[in-house]
Structures are given as C-alpha cells and as structure tokens.
Design a protein around this motif. Structure first.
Motif, PDB file in Angstrom:
ATOM      1  N   HIS A 129       9.316   0.247  77.097  1.00  0.00           N
ATOM      2  CA  HIS A 129       9.558   1.619  76.654  1.00  0.00           C
ATOM      3  C   HIS A 129      11.003   2.078  76.772  1.00  0.00           C
ATOM      4  N   PHE A 130      11.679   1.729  77.875  1.00  0.00           N
ATOM      5  CA  PHE A 130      13.060   2.189  78.028  1.00  0.00           C
ATOM      6  C   PHE A 130      13.843   1.321  79.004  1.00  0.00           C
ATOM      7  N   VAL A 131      15.157   1.448  78.889  1.00  0.00           N
ATOM      8  CA  VAL A 131      16.092   0.739  79.759  1.00  0.00           C
ATOM      9  C   VAL A 131      17.227   1.702  80.110  1.00  0.00           C
ATOM     10  N   TYR A 132      17.588   1.744  81.377  1.00  0.00           N
ATOM     11  CA  TYR A 132      18.763   2.505  81.806  1.00  0.00           C
ATOM     12  C   TYR A 132      20.001   1.639  81.633  1.00  0.00           C
ATOM     13  N   VAL A 133      21.091   2.283  81.213  1.00  0.00           N
ATOM     14  CA  VAL A 133      22.379   1.623  81.034  1.00  0.00           C
ATOM     15  C   VAL A 133      23.429   2.517  81.657  1.00  0.00           C
ATOM     16  N   GLN A 134      24.424   1.915  82.312  1.00  0.00           N
ATOM     17  CA  GLN A 134      25.543   2.696  82.836  1.00  0.00           C
ATOM     18  C   GLN A 134      26.776   2.370  82.013  1.00  0.00           C
ATOM     19  N   THR A 135      27.450   3.401  81.526  1.00  0.00           N
ATOM     20  CA  THR A 135      28.646   3.226  80.708  1.00  0.00           C
ATOM     21  C   THR A 135      29.812   2.752  81.569  1.00  0.00           C
ATOM     22  N   PRO A 136      30.877   2.272  80.944  1.00  0.00           N
ATOM     23  CA  PRO A 136      32.056   1.850  81.719  1.00  0.00           C
ATOM     24  C   PRO A 136      32.668   2.983  82.559  1.00  0.00           C
ATOM     25  N   PHE A 137      32.411   4.254  82.183  1.00  0.00           N
ATOM     26  CA  PHE A 137      32.961   5.384  82.926  1.00  0.00           C
ATOM     27  C   PHE A 137      31.930   6.021  83.856  1.00  0.00           C
ATOM     28  N   GLY A 138      30.775   5.372  84.048  1.00  0.00           N
ATOM     29  CA  GLY A 138      29.828   5.791  85.070  1.00  0.00           C
ATOM     30  C   GLY A 138      28.660   6.641  84.632  1.00  0.00           C
ATOM     31  N   MET A 139      28.601   7.047  83.378  1.00  0.00           N
ATOM     32  CA  MET A 139      27.512   7.886  82.891  1.00  0.00           C
ATOM     33  C   MET A 139      26.265   7.040  82.663  1.00  0.00           C
ATOM     34  N   TYR A 140      25.107   7.593  83.024  1.00  0.00           N
ATOM     35  CA  TYR A 140      23.843   6.900  82.797  1.00  0.00           C
ATOM     36  C   TYR A 140      23.240   7.300  81.452  1.00  0.00           C
ATOM     37  N   LEU A 141      22.778   6.295  80.719  1.00  0.00           N
ATOM     38  CA  LEU A 141      22.057   6.492  79.478  1.00  0.00           C
ATOM     39  C   LEU A 141      20.677   5.875  79.628  1.00  0.00           C
ATOM     40  N   GLU A 168      18.103  -5.020  70.076  1.00  0.00           N
ATOM     41  CA  GLU A 168      19.345  -5.099  69.303  1.00  0.00           C
ATOM     42  C   GLU A 168      20.435  -4.227  69.938  1.00  0.00           C
ATOM     43  N   THR A 169      20.057  -3.034  70.344  1.00  0.00           N
ATOM     44  CA  THR A 169      21.010  -2.122  70.993  1.00  0.00           C
ATOM     45  C   THR A 169      21.503  -2.710  72.306  1.00  0.00           C
ATOM     46  N   LEU A 170      20.587  -3.254  73.103  1.00  0.00           N
ATOM     47  CA  LEU A 170      20.967  -3.866  74.379  1.00  0.00           C
ATOM     48  C   LEU A 170      21.874  -5.070  74.175  1.00  0.00           C
ATOM     49  N   ALA A 171      21.593  -5.880  73.157  1.00  0.00           N
ATOM     50  CA  ALA A 171      22.437  -7.042  72.873  1.00  0.00           C
ATOM     51  C   ALA A 171      23.873  -6.605  72.591  1.00  0.00           C
ATOM     52  N   LYS A 172      24.030  -5.542  71.820  1.00  0.00           N
ATOM     53  CA  LYS A 172      25.379  -5.034  71.525  1.00  0.00           C
ATOM     54  C   LYS A 172      26.038  -4.501  72.795  1.00  0.00           C
ATOM     55  N   LEU A 173      25.297  -3.719  73.586  1.00  0.00           N
ATOM     56  CA  LEU A 173      25.877  -3.126  74.787  1.00  0.00           C
ATOM     57  C   LEU A 173      26.266  -4.182  75.818  1.00  0.00           C
ATOM     58  N   ARG A 174      25.541  -5.289  75.869  1.00  0.00           N
ATOM     59  CA  ARG A 174      25.881  -6.362  76.823  1.00  0.00           C
ATOM     60  C   ARG A 174      27.228  -7.005  76.516  1.00  0.00           C
ATOM     61  N   VAL A 181      29.888  -2.210  80.836  1.00  0.00           N
ATOM     62  CA  VAL A 181      28.534  -1.675  80.673  1.00  0.00           C
ATOM     63  C   VAL A 181      27.607  -2.438  81.615  1.00  0.00           C
ATOM     64  N   ARG A 182      26.755  -1.697  82.298  1.00  0.00           N
ATOM     65  CA  ARG A 182      25.771  -2.283  83.207  1.00  0.00           C
ATOM     66  C   ARG A 182      24.375  -1.969  82.686  1.00  0.00           C
ATOM     67  N   VAL A 183      23.604  -3.001  82.385  1.00  0.00           N
ATOM     68  CA  VAL A 183      22.244  -2.844  81.886  1.00  0.00           C
ATOM     69  C   VAL A 183      21.287  -3.063  83.051  1.00  0.00           C
ATOM     70  N   MET A 184      20.415  -2.083  83.284  1.00  0.00           N
ATOM     71  CA  MET A 184      19.443  -2.178  84.370  1.00  0.00           C
ATOM     72  C   MET A 184      18.213  -2.962  83.905  1.00  0.00           C
ATOM     73  N   LYS A 185      17.316  -3.222  84.837  1.00  0.00           N
ATOM     74  CA  LYS A 185      16.073  -3.915  84.519  1.00  0.00           C
ATOM     75  C   LYS A 185      15.218  -3.013  83.620  1.00  0.00           C
ATOM     76  N   PRO A 186      14.681  -3.563  82.519  1.00  0.00           N
ATOM     77  CA  PRO A 186      13.838  -2.749  81.627  1.00  0.00           C
ATOM     78  C   PRO A 186      12.598  -2.223  82.342  1.00  0.00           C
ATOM     79  N   ARG A 187      12.136  -1.072  81.907  1.00  0.00           N
ATOM     80  CA  ARG A 187      10.898  -0.479  82.405  1.00  0.00           C
ATOM     81  C   ARG A 187       9.839  -0.772  81.358  1.00  0.00           C
ATOM     82  N   GLY A 188       9.212  -1.915  81.454  1.00  0.00           N
ATOM     83  CA  GLY A 188       8.265  -2.329  80.426  1.00  0.00           C
ATOM     84  C   GLY A 188       8.969  -2.470  79.096  1.00  0.00           C
TER      85      GLY A 188
END
Length: 142
Positions: free
Chosen positions: A123-135, A103-109, A114-121
C-alpha cells in the motif's frame, strides 16, 4: 454546515528552497506555480506570521494534479535547524499518490541522499528526501 470547505494548500519548511524545488520539480514532476520572498519594504510580515523583524521567508507554490503545496525557507537567528523526526512534535509527512509505486521507488533509489524505508505491504512506502523531509508514497490501489 461545516465552516471549512476544503484544504487550499499545505506548507512545509525546508532548509534550502532551491534544493527542495529541484527535487520536487525535476525528480517528482511537480509544476512550479509561483515563487516569492518576504518581507519587502512595503509588506512587513511580523504580525501576519508571528515572527520577529529580523526574520524572513522565501517560498514557492507547486502543483501536482489538482493539489498545491508550499515549500518555505525561513531565515532566523533563533531557528532550530533540525528536521523533526516522525515521533517529534511538529513531525510530519506528505502523502503522495503515484500511478506506479515500484516505478517511482526505482527512480527515487537513483537519487543521491534519498532513503527508502521498508514497504508497508503493497500500500505505501515512506521515503526521506535528501533534505530530511518525509514522503509517504501511496500505491494506486491504496
């Protein structure tokens, strides 16, 4: 006995405080606690923050659940104006808990930049904000 009893907050430098605040409050749902700027005439910051007299800071504290982060916008004529990548010295990410990863990824997409990386199983997904910060978004069961 440990000298440290916990983490008070974690601070992240951002290129534009307003853009970062809008993303964290409107997109992620953080609550703005306070906002300020330094130096002021009665509060020089050179010795407290190891900066030069011509450098200044604008900052805001935000909360999500019981946790606090600080977003910081520095102004400096000697500033490096590029976000560090994960493998760079000073590279960092903010790991956030979410009740629903998909649900969170759907909103961020839907958020421009926003850049969504490939999920790691599952458990987690890395996301890059529009200003370059990694979450790092953490699934409820991670």
């Amino acid at each position: 006995m440990s000298l440290i009893t916990g983490v008070h907050h974690v601070g992240f430098s951002v290129p534009d405080l307003e853009e970062a605040l809008k993303f964290f409050t409107e997109v992620l749902g953080f609550e703005l606690v306070s906002q300020n700027a330094l130096p002021t005439p009665d509060d020089p910051i050179t010795e407290q923050f190891d900066v030069e007299p011509d450098e200044s800071i604008r900052f805001a504290f935000l909360k999500a659940g019981g946790d606090t982060i600080e977003l910081i916008e520095w102004s400096s004529p000697r500033q490096h104006r590029q976000m560090p990548r994960n493998p760079d010295w000073g590279g960092r990410h903010l790991a956030l808990k979410t009740n629903g990863l998909e649900e969170t990824l759907a909103k961020l997409r839907t958020v421009p930049g926003v850049r969504v990386m490939k999920p790691r199983g599952e458990h987690f997904v890395y996301v890059q904000t529009p200003f370059g910060m990694y979450l790092q978004l953490m699934a409820p069961n991670a």
